[in-house]
Structure formats: C-alpha cells, structure tokens
Design a protein around this motif. Sequence first.
Motif, short mmCIF file in Angstrom:
data_model
loop_
_atom_site.label_atom_id
_atom_site.label_comp_id
_atom_site.label_asym_id
_atom_site.label_seq_id
_atom_site.Cartn_x
_atom_site.Cartn_y
_atom_site.Cartn_z
N LYS A 202 30.20 5.58 -0.24
CA LYS A 202 31.49 5.64 0.46
C LYS A 202 31.53 4.62 1.60
CE LYS A 202 34.56 8.90 2.85
NZ LYS A 202 34.74 10.32 3.28
N LEU A 203 30.42 4.48 2.32
CA LEU A 203 30.39 3.54 3.44
C LEU A 203 30.37 2.10 2.97
CD1 LEU A 203 27.85 5.31 5.85
CD2 LEU A 203 30.34 5.17 6.08
N GLY A 204 29.75 1.85 1.81
CA GLY A 204 29.63 0.48 1.33
C GLY A 204 30.87 -0.05 0.63
N ARG A 205 31.70 0.84 0.11
CA ARG A 205 32.83 0.41 -0.72
C ARG A 205 33.75 -0.59 -0.03
NH1 ARG A 205 37.06 4.37 -4.04
NH2 ARG A 205 38.68 2.79 -4.31
N PRO A 206 34.17 -0.39 1.23
CA PRO A 206 35.05 -1.39 1.85
C PRO A 206 34.44 -2.78 1.89
CG PRO A 206 35.06 0.64 3.12
CD PRO A 206 33.96 0.78 2.12
N LEU A 207 33.15 -2.88 2.15
CA LEU A 207 32.49 -4.19 2.15
C LEU A 207 32.59 -4.83 0.77
CD1 LEU A 207 30.61 -6.47 3.07
CD2 LEU A 207 28.68 -4.94 2.60
N TYR A 208 32.26 -4.07 -0.26
CA TYR A 208 32.27 -4.64 -1.60
C TYR A 208 33.68 -5.04 -2.03
CZ TYR A 208 27.68 -2.49 -1.38
OH TYR A 208 26.42 -2.12 -0.99
N GLU A 209 34.67 -4.25 -1.66
CA GLU A 209 36.05 -4.61 -1.98
C GLU A 209 36.43 -5.93 -1.30
OE1 GLU A 209 38.18 -0.33 -2.92
OE2 GLU A 209 38.11 -1.03 -0.84
N ALA B 263 18.95 -0.06 11.77
CA ALA B 263 19.80 0.67 12.70
C ALA B 263 20.12 -0.15 13.95
CB ALA B 263 19.13 1.99 13.10
N SER B 264 19.23 -1.03 14.34
CA SER B 264 19.43 -1.83 15.55
C SER B 264 20.49 -2.91 15.39
CB SER B 264 18.10 -2.50 15.96
OG SER B 264 17.09 -1.53 16.18
N PHE B 265 20.89 -3.17 14.14
CA PHE B 265 21.81 -4.30 13.90
C PHE B 265 23.06 -3.89 13.13
CE2 PHE B 265 17.65 -6.32 14.44
CZ PHE B 265 17.96 -7.27 15.40
N ARG B 266 23.39 -2.62 13.13
CA ARG B 266 24.57 -2.18 12.39
C ARG B 266 25.84 -2.70 13.07
NH1 ARG B 266 22.01 3.68 10.93
NH2 ARG B 266 20.74 2.91 9.20
N SER B 267 26.88 -2.86 12.24
CA SER B 267 28.19 -3.35 12.69
C SER B 267 28.12 -4.78 13.20
CB SER B 267 28.78 -2.43 13.78
OG SER B 267 28.92 -1.11 13.29
N ARG B 268 27.20 -5.56 12.66
CA ARG B 268 27.08 -6.97 13.04
C ARG B 268 27.15 -7.90 11.83
NH1 ARG B 268 22.44 -7.69 17.59
NH2 ARG B 268 23.24 -9.83 17.43
N GLY B 269 27.67 -7.38 10.71
CA GLY B 269 27.88 -8.21 9.54
C GLY B 269 26.63 -8.46 8.71
N VAL B 270 25.62 -7.63 8.91
CA VAL B 270 24.35 -7.85 8.21
C VAL B 270 24.49 -7.57 6.71
CG1 VAL B 270 21.95 -7.13 8.02
CG2 VAL B 270 22.99 -7.40 10.27
N GLY B 271 25.12 -6.44 6.36
CA GLY B 271 25.29 -6.12 4.95
C GLY B 271 26.07 -7.18 4.22
N ARG B 272 27.12 -7.70 4.84
CA ARG B 272 27.90 -8.79 4.25
C ARG B 272 27.03 -10.02 4.03
NH1 ARG B 272 33.04 -10.36 3.58
NH2 ARG B 272 33.74 -8.37 4.43
N ALA B 273 26.22 -10.35 5.02
CA ALA B 273 25.36 -11.53 4.90
C ALA B 273 24.37 -11.37 3.75
CB ALA B 273 24.62 -11.77 6.22
#
Length: 257
Positions: free
Chosen positions: A230-237, A200-210
């Motif tokens: 639903k939240l992950g789909r844009p990243l995966y696309e 939670a401390s690092f959301r919206s900082r590109g962590v999931g993409r990394a």
Amino acid sequence: MTMESDSTDRPASPAAAPLLQARNSAAFWAATGRSRGHEVIRRRGLLAVAGDERAGLRILIQEPDLDPDEVAEVGELLRRAVGPVTVEDPFSSTDLGHLGMRTWQMPVMLRPPGPVDAPALDVIRVRTPEDLRAAERVVIEGFELDGFEPHRPGELFPEALVEHPGVDVFLASIDGVTAGAGVSVVAGGVASHYWIATSASFRSRGVGRAVMLGALAGVADLPATLTASKLGRPLYESLGYTVAAPSTWWSAPSGTA
C-alpha cells in the motif's frame, strides 16, 4: 545475460501480468533457495523453497488452476515447515482458507518498456561483499525481518545469489552513507523488483525512487512487473506502473499442525 526461466511467450498485457509475475518470482526465489542451500521443489502449478527455521517456507503459485493433488501438497508442505510460511498467488484463484493462515491482497503492477529518468541520488549495482552486506542490513531493517535478527551476514543475501545471471542488487547512498537497497531480476524477458527498502534514517528523501530508477535503467527496454505494498504503490504509479490484477498472499508464523 538473463536468468533461465520458462518463457511465457505472451505479450506484456495486464491480463498476462499475473503469469509474468509468477514466473519471475519463481525464478528469483529458486535462485535465492539454491544460493542458501535450501530445497527447491518445482511442480506444474507451484514452486516451493523449503528453508530453515529462520528463512521458512516460500510457496509461489504458478498456475491459476491447481489440481487437488497440488493443493494437498501445499498443505503437506505447510505441515512440514519448520519456520514462517508465505504463499503468493498472483492469480488470486487458489483457496487456502482451510489451512488457517492469515491472508491479504496486494496488486500486481505492470510497466511497459520505456525510458526512465536518472536517479537523483548515488545508486550502484552491488559488486563487493561489503556492499552486499550493507544492502542486506537495509532490507532487514526496512522490512522489519525480525526472523533474520540477530544479523548473520550472508544469510538473507548470500554472495552466490548475485552470481545468478539476471539477479542484481542495488544500493543507494546519501553523502556516502547507505540509504536504500533493492533487488532486480530479469527472467523470461521480463524485469521485476523485490525488497525495495529505505533505511529509517533516510525516509521521505526520495531513496526508494532512486533505487527503482537505478534498477530500471538497465532494463528500460523490457516490460516490468512487481507486487506493490500500500505504501509503495504511489511511487510505482509515478514511475509508469499500473495495477493489473490483485495478488493474494497467505502467511503463518510456522507450519500448521
């Protein structure tokens, strides 16, 4: 080396994606169940992992045409479950409405083989018990796995899990602080990804993409599947995944009476 799994012998086409995801999920959850010492039940049309009151029961539908006996066994497994129940049907073809569970859908997504960018953050493949515990905490927090609280180190990710060929856990950090984690599984010539989570401390900082880029780097020559929230789909696309089919999920807080 990859995890042992029944080969699908089918091309990585959108039509084949539900079967590819079904097989990979079964390989992952079978490895998870065995590493936890839980019962793994394998049938023609399903694989089930019967855990304790915290891990619960996980059922992975493996074929689009469960026979009446297999559907009846799903019901019996639910009645015997001592913890939360999750059923995953990537074919969206088995009706379990009579069992009184909550249901929703998420897309199965497919990525063809192809190069990936280097992650912008530090991402490592977990090698030590300390890093595995850090990954475990991020996933419990990120997915709000309240059933695994209070935290018991090694319960979600036993050390034996990463000893299974084809199973790797990845950890992302920012300035030396753990920021995200995820699991990559290679089975039957297909890669898939699970538990992609960000603290939670690092959301919206590109962590999931990394985390995803780090996990994809070693399997970029393979087709890859996953089931997207639903939240992950844009990243995966944005990473080259496309929607192949709807996957139906069912859940209950505990076994049905």
